[in-house]
Design a protein around this motif. Structure first.
Motif: not given
Length: 531
Positions: A311-323, A384-387
């Motif tokens: 699992v990669l972590s970043g900044i939650a920028a827009a809600p919802g999930t997508g696969t 965002t910010n998933v470097t």
């Protein structure tokens, strides 16, 4: 010289001065700290632009050059921001450069991307573009504030700040220092490493070659080394003396929050988005104020599984999930149902975003960047910010993006997560289907949306209805141009970035979350929509 162009100390009309200039004029009238500015009105004859530029140069002292900014009547609206789609340009205070900048801003109104976004957001008609020209500020720091305002106080807010100009921050190329607070939670600060500072240059500084030094703050004697300079802007290495200092002090943050609350009151807003700058003397300047088109992300707690090492972590920028399968580029074919892995997105990406990607993962930027704002408006989950995203996520890899928790899961963690007891139920969501199922599935959905386009049969008026616990509506995509009859008892509701929902008048308001299910009932992706 007799003044013929309007300025921010006047009562300005949106149709001629544009939304940005008109809002700033209202803030100036309310005694808020707005830098002086002159407006080239929409529709100003091109053959008179040279004279307008001469007037601006006479009326507007500008030791650090000037900035020509878009001020279209359609931008900064309550539903459609046009964030980052129009041009703004810094120019030296000389006729030819400023004339080129003004023309570039006016020309940006006619870009095909603007028309495509406007159509998706329900903004019709030609874009009328005014140009706001102001003396460029030399900020010690600048950034963006987004806040929910209650009783003249910012009750839930987020501030992103960088040293120097905010342009790299709002464009999403860097992630700034982040300040947040919400009811019941104390203010929190997330520091950021900033490798370079951008500042508008004096004429003399523009001639200094890379590798030389300039004064960054004459009060403290701090100097900075020049990386390069272009188009009137210095790019400086961040001095070591600033590395451990906060970008925005608690005192300055308090002043900014108070000014933002006053700005919201002056504009009659409950949610406000403010761009700001603080100069070397500590003076605050408000350079833009507009409605916050979509609420701030709730930042849900990430769900955990045994595969959390994937699992990669970043900044939650827009809600919802997508696969979906990951892609690292977009083209004319679009990226429908795919996860776009990218750096900062510019205006050229908007047509691809309008094709319905499952989600967006950006390597840089924060929740207040243009990338995040546009994805929230279009209801596309975004982190965002998933470097490390470009290296860790190869093309074709199946990933799940949770834009509310700020996580990106790589296969095989996705299937494990889908079947885990932590998977979210459908409660409160509408399920999007191609055809109604009989009998209706026994799940916890709140409603069903039936997709209708040129490839589906004619609408059955009996398909919709508000009776029972699960209303049924019809979703007509925005690019479907054939006339669609509105079933009796239904009303059209615009869903920005998706199309028009034909919804039963006797039903409660439609859900704000849409889910797509796979063959075995698993949630493939979710989107949060505004209406």
């Amino acid at each position: 010289m007799t003044a013929t162009l309007p300025s921010l100390d006047e009562d300005l009309d949106i149709e001629t001065a544009g939304a940005k200039a008109a809002a700033l004029a209202r803030l100036a009238a309310a005694a808020l700290p707005v830098p002086a500015g002159i407006v080239v009105p929409a529709g100003h004859p091109d053959e008179q632009l040279a004279a307008a530029v001469e007037e601006i140069l006479t009326r507007c002292p500008a030791p650090y050059g000037l900035i020509a900014r878009s001020s279209a009547a359609a931008e900064d609206g309550p539903d459609a921001s046009f964030a980052g789609l129009f041009t703004s340009r810094i120019a030296p205070a000389e006729p030819a450069a400023l004339l080129d900048a003004v023309r570039a801003v006016r020309a940006s109104a006619h870009h095909p991307t603007v028309a495509a976004y406007g159509q998706a957001m329900g903004v019709t008609g030609a874009v009328c573009m005014a140009v706001l020209v102001q003396a460029a500020l030399r900020p010690a720091c600048s950034g963006v504030l987004a806040a929910e305002v209650t009783s003249t106080r910012c009750t839930r807010w987020r501030i992103e700040a960088v040293r120097g100009l905010a342009e790299p921050l709002v464009c999403g190329r860097v992630t700034g220092e982040i300040h947040t607070a919400s009811p019941g939670r104390e203010a929190a600060v997330r520091p950021a490493r900033q490798e370079a500072i951008q500042l508008p240059a004096t004429v003399a500084e523009s001639a200094i070659p890379p590798g030389e030094w300039v004064d960054l703050d004459t009060g403290t004697g701090i100097r900075a080394k020049i990386q390069t300079s272009a188009a009137g802007v210095l790019h400086l290495y961040t001095p070591a003396a600033l590395a451990d200092r906060p970008v925005l002090t608690a005192e300055a943050r308090g002043q900014l929050l108070a000014a933002a609350a006053r700005a919201a009151a002056a504009l009659g807003l409950e949610r406000v988005d403010v761009e700001w700058a603080i100069d070397a003397a500590g003076k605050l300047h408000l350079v833009q104020a507009r409605p916050l088109t979509a609420p701030l992300t709730d930042h849900a707690t990430a769900r955990t599984t045994a595969d959390d090492d994937r699992v990669l972590s970043g900044i939650a920028a827009a809600p919802g999930t997508g696969t979906g399968p990951a892609v690292h580029a977009f083209g004319d074919a679009g990226i429908a149902d795919q996860v776009l892995v990218c750096d900062a997105l510019g205006p050229e990406a908007v047509p691809a975003l309008l094709t319905g990607p499952a989600a967006v993962v950006a390597t840089t930027g924060g929740e207040l960047s243009h990338t995040a704002i546009i994805t929230r408006e279009l209801g596309i989950p975004c982190v965002t910010n998933v470097t490390d995203a470009r290296r860790a996520i190869t093309t074709g890899t199946t990933v799940e993006v949770d834009g509310g928790a700020g996580t990106v899961r790589l296969a095989p963690a996705v299937p494990a997560q889908r079947t885990s007891p932590h998977a979210r139920p459908l409660t409160g969501a509408a399920v999007l289907v191609r055809a109604l199922e009989h009998p209706a599935p026994d799940d916890s959905r709140a409603a069903t949306f039936v997709w209708h386009d040129e490839h589906t049969p004619a609408l059955d008026p009996a398909a919709t209805g508000g009776t029972g616990p699960r209303p049924v509506g019809v979703l007509v995509p925005g690019d479907f141009c054939a006339p669609v009859p509105i079933p009796p008892g239904c009303s059209p509701i615009r869903l920005p970035g998706l199309g028009t929902l034909l919804w039963p008048q006797d039903a409660p308001p439609p859900p704000t979350e849409i889910a797509v299910l796979g063959p075995d009932g698993q949630v493939l992706h979710r989107r949060t929509v505004t209406r």
